[in-house]
Design an enzyme around this catalytic site. Structure first.
Site, PDB file in Angstrom:
ATOM      1  N   ASP A 119      61.613  94.326  43.884  1.00 18.64           N
ATOM      2  CA  ASP A 119      60.371  94.658  43.167  1.00 18.64           C
ATOM      3  C   ASP A 119      59.670  93.430  42.605  1.00 18.64           C
ATOM      4  O   ASP A 119      59.332  93.382  41.412  1.00 18.64           O
ATOM      5  CB  ASP A 119      60.660  95.641  42.026  1.00 18.64           C
ATOM      6  CG  ASP A 119      61.472  96.842  42.467  1.00 18.64           C
ATOM      7  OD1 ASP A 119      61.204  97.353  43.561  1.00 18.64           O
ATOM      8  OD2 ASP A 119      62.380  97.254  41.719  1.00 18.64           O
ATOM      9  N   GLU A 146      54.280 104.890  44.891  1.00 20.86           N
ATOM     10  CA  GLU A 146      54.809 104.204  43.701  1.00 20.86           C
ATOM     11  C   GLU A 146      54.482 102.727  43.796  1.00 20.86           C
ATOM     12  O   GLU A 146      53.748 102.289  44.684  1.00 20.86           O
ATOM     13  CB  GLU A 146      56.326 104.433  43.613  1.00 20.86           C
ATOM     14  CG  GLU A 146      57.082 104.056  44.869  1.00 20.86           C
ATOM     15  CD  GLU A 146      58.499 104.599  44.902  1.00 20.86           C
ATOM     16  OE1 GLU A 146      59.064 104.826  43.838  1.00 20.86           O
ATOM     17  OE2 GLU A 146      59.034 104.776  46.013  1.00 20.86           O
TER      18      GLU A 146
END
Length: 537
Positions: free
Chosen positions: A15, A195
């Site tokens: 991420d 997301e």
């Protein structure tokens, strides 16, 4: 065109989020159940990265108590606001995340800030948002308004066949976390999973980037744009020509690609950093999951008719090309510096420790660990210090001087996946008072273990060199004597990377040292020295 190697930050570093300040790039990654939270990396050229600190270093910022695997700190965003000379990081902490049981307690998320990113422990305490969700993103518009986007389930989903995770955005007060507008839905994905959003502005367009399809084999990155503002409306980039921006197949050496953030360098070139995994090919169509977890990759971005094109539309590989890039040779050996007053960057605790259980000063040249009453399977924070495994073939060694006063005391080295799955070798004392090596190995990766003791003549001396040998397909534990490495047990990487019965496996294997007492504190100190992590063939 100069060639570079991927990943740029190997090992468990998922991420990624990036920003540039002057000629410096700053990048952060997720930390999940480990403390301190959110590592910070710095680079001048996007190839060579230095670990310079962490965002969440105090219990007042991050209190991880018995969170399950895959919970804790999820995808964060880092942004620098030039008019304030201030860095902001927004993230969330999952306390309860049980997707296999359909149970989630949606976090609210928070923002922290600093005016000196180089100063350790300089980040503020959290300012919590009203808006729930995960994968928080902050967008600072030119007019001073601030927008928060998060992911959570649609309020009124059209059916029950999908998760219906959607991107929601609202204007907020950055100083209080208060919502100034009701959240609106910006993106619902065909897969039901949208997301990892990031909003950026380039020219006259606002761009919304989203990670879709889940973070496993169907992971992909999509882009939308709006000419009106961060609240949209957004048009989806043309299919095939633009979207998905990246979606590697399960036949590639690099897989599960997505969750991208963009940055422009000093020369006007654009780049995307994103996560991916490197499974090991056993034979055609058969793979072993990577024990390294999700890592940080980079690829060039071109703009065609004001739409971004990632890597010229090609899949991501283990190498790439880009202006001013080069092939960086990674260090082959790391040796712990035990002459410092505190631990070097890169050591982690599982969860937030309740108290300090180690010392570098009580016995100079040694890392002294005092074991708590929590063993390695405990959902609490055991006395364990670990580092990220950054290559498939590595050897971790540590010299241990440990004289347990009771049979309930143990200290050693461990390859740690989560509390349901780890592989350790330690020193214990048997009922007759003799020291033995004890191996604890996972049977199925779901919380079942078997242990076996070994009498070794070399244990009569004070210090024993314990070792963990990692390959792409197996882990071995043993000890090192004058005749070399003596293997006492081997476990397959397939078992070591088993999904836990609760939570999710979002991290990578960690290698380190531990000590504990069985339901009592270990009053005999465990002194570690010669701690080394080396690349092997």
């Amino acid at each position: 065109m100069p060639e570079f190697k991927n990943p740029i930050i190997p090992g468990f570093n998922p991420d990624p989020s990036i920003c540039r300040v002057g000629d410096s790039f700053f990048l952060i990654t997720s930390s999940f159940e480990y403390f301190p939270g959110i590592p910070i990396y710095h680079s001048k050229d996007l190839v060579k990265w230095e670990h310079i600190g962490h965002v969440l270093t105090r219990p007042t910022q991050l209190n991880l108590r018995t969170v399950e695997p895959g919970a804790g700190i999820w995808a964060s965003t880092i942004r620098y606001v030039e008019r304030e000379k201030r860095w902001y990081v927004t993230t969330c902490k999952w306390d309860r995340y049980r997707p296999t049981l359909g149970e989630r307690v949606w976090p609210r998320g928070f923002v922290v800030y600093t005016d000196d990113i180089w100063k350790q422990d300089s980040w503020s305490d959290p300012i919590y948002f009203d808006q729930i969700g995960f994968d928080q993103d902050l967008f600072f518009d030119d007019d001073g308004k601030v927008y928060l986007s998060t992911t959570y389930r649609l309020h009124n989903p059209p059916d029950s066949t999908q998760k219906h995770f959607a991107i929601h955005v609202s204007e907020i007060d950055i100083n209080t976390g208060r919502s100034l507008t009701a959240p609106i839905v910006l993106r619902t994905a065909p897969s039901g999973l949208a997301e990892g959003s990031h909003i950026i502005k380039r020219g006259r367009y606002y761009y919304l980037f989203t990670a879709e399809g889940g973070t496993e084999t169907h992971h992909s990155e999509w882009v939308m744009r709006s000419s009106q503002g961060p609240l949209g409306p957004y048009e989806v980039g043309p299919l095939e020509a633009v979207n998905p921006l990246v979606c590697n197949s399960t036949n590639e050496d690099v897989q599960n690609t997505g969750h991208a953030d963009l940055v422009e360098d000093c020369d006007g070139n654009w780049w995307a950093v994103l996560l991916a995994v490197r499974p090991t090919r056993i034979e055609v169509g058969e793979w072993v999951d990577s024990a390294l977890g999700r890592e940080t990759f980079i690829l060039p971005v071109e703009w065609v008719e004001d739409w971004p094109i990632f890597n010229e539309g090609r899949p991501i590989g283990l190498s790439g090309e880009g202006p001013k890039m080069y092939r960086l040779q990674q260090p082959t050996d790391w040796v712990a510096n035990l002459s410092l007053t505190d631990l070097e960057l890169g050591w982690y605790h599982k969860h937030t420790p309740l108290r300090k259980y180690y010392s570098l000063s009580e016995r100079p040249g040694h890392l002294r660990v005092y074991g708590s009453s929590y063993d390695l399977a405990s959902p609490e924070s055991p006395s364990m210090l670990v580092r990220k495994q950054s290559a498939k073939a590595m050897t971790f060694t540590a010299d241990l001087d440990f004289s347990p006063a009771r049979p309930t005391y143990e200290a050693g080295v461990v390859a740690f996946w989560n509390s349901f799955c780890y592989f350790s070798i330690g020193i214990k004392k048997d009922a007759d008072g003799y020291k033995k090596l004890v191996v604890t190995e996972p049977v199925d990766g779901k919380g079942n273990f078997k242990s076996h003791a070994h009498a070794v003549s070399d244990l009569s001396v004070n210090t024993t060199r314990l070792a963990i040998k990692c390959t792409a397909t197996s882990y071995s534990v043993g000890y090192v004597a004058s005749s070399g490495f003596h293997c006492l047990s081997t476990v397959s990487t397939k078992i070591m990377t088993t999904a836990p019965p609760l939570g999710m496996a979002y991290t990578g294997v960690m290698l380190g040292v531990y000590a504990f007492g069985e339901m009592e504190p270990c009053l005999s100190p465990a002194d570690f020295s010669g701690i080394r992590l080396a690349l092997t063939e």
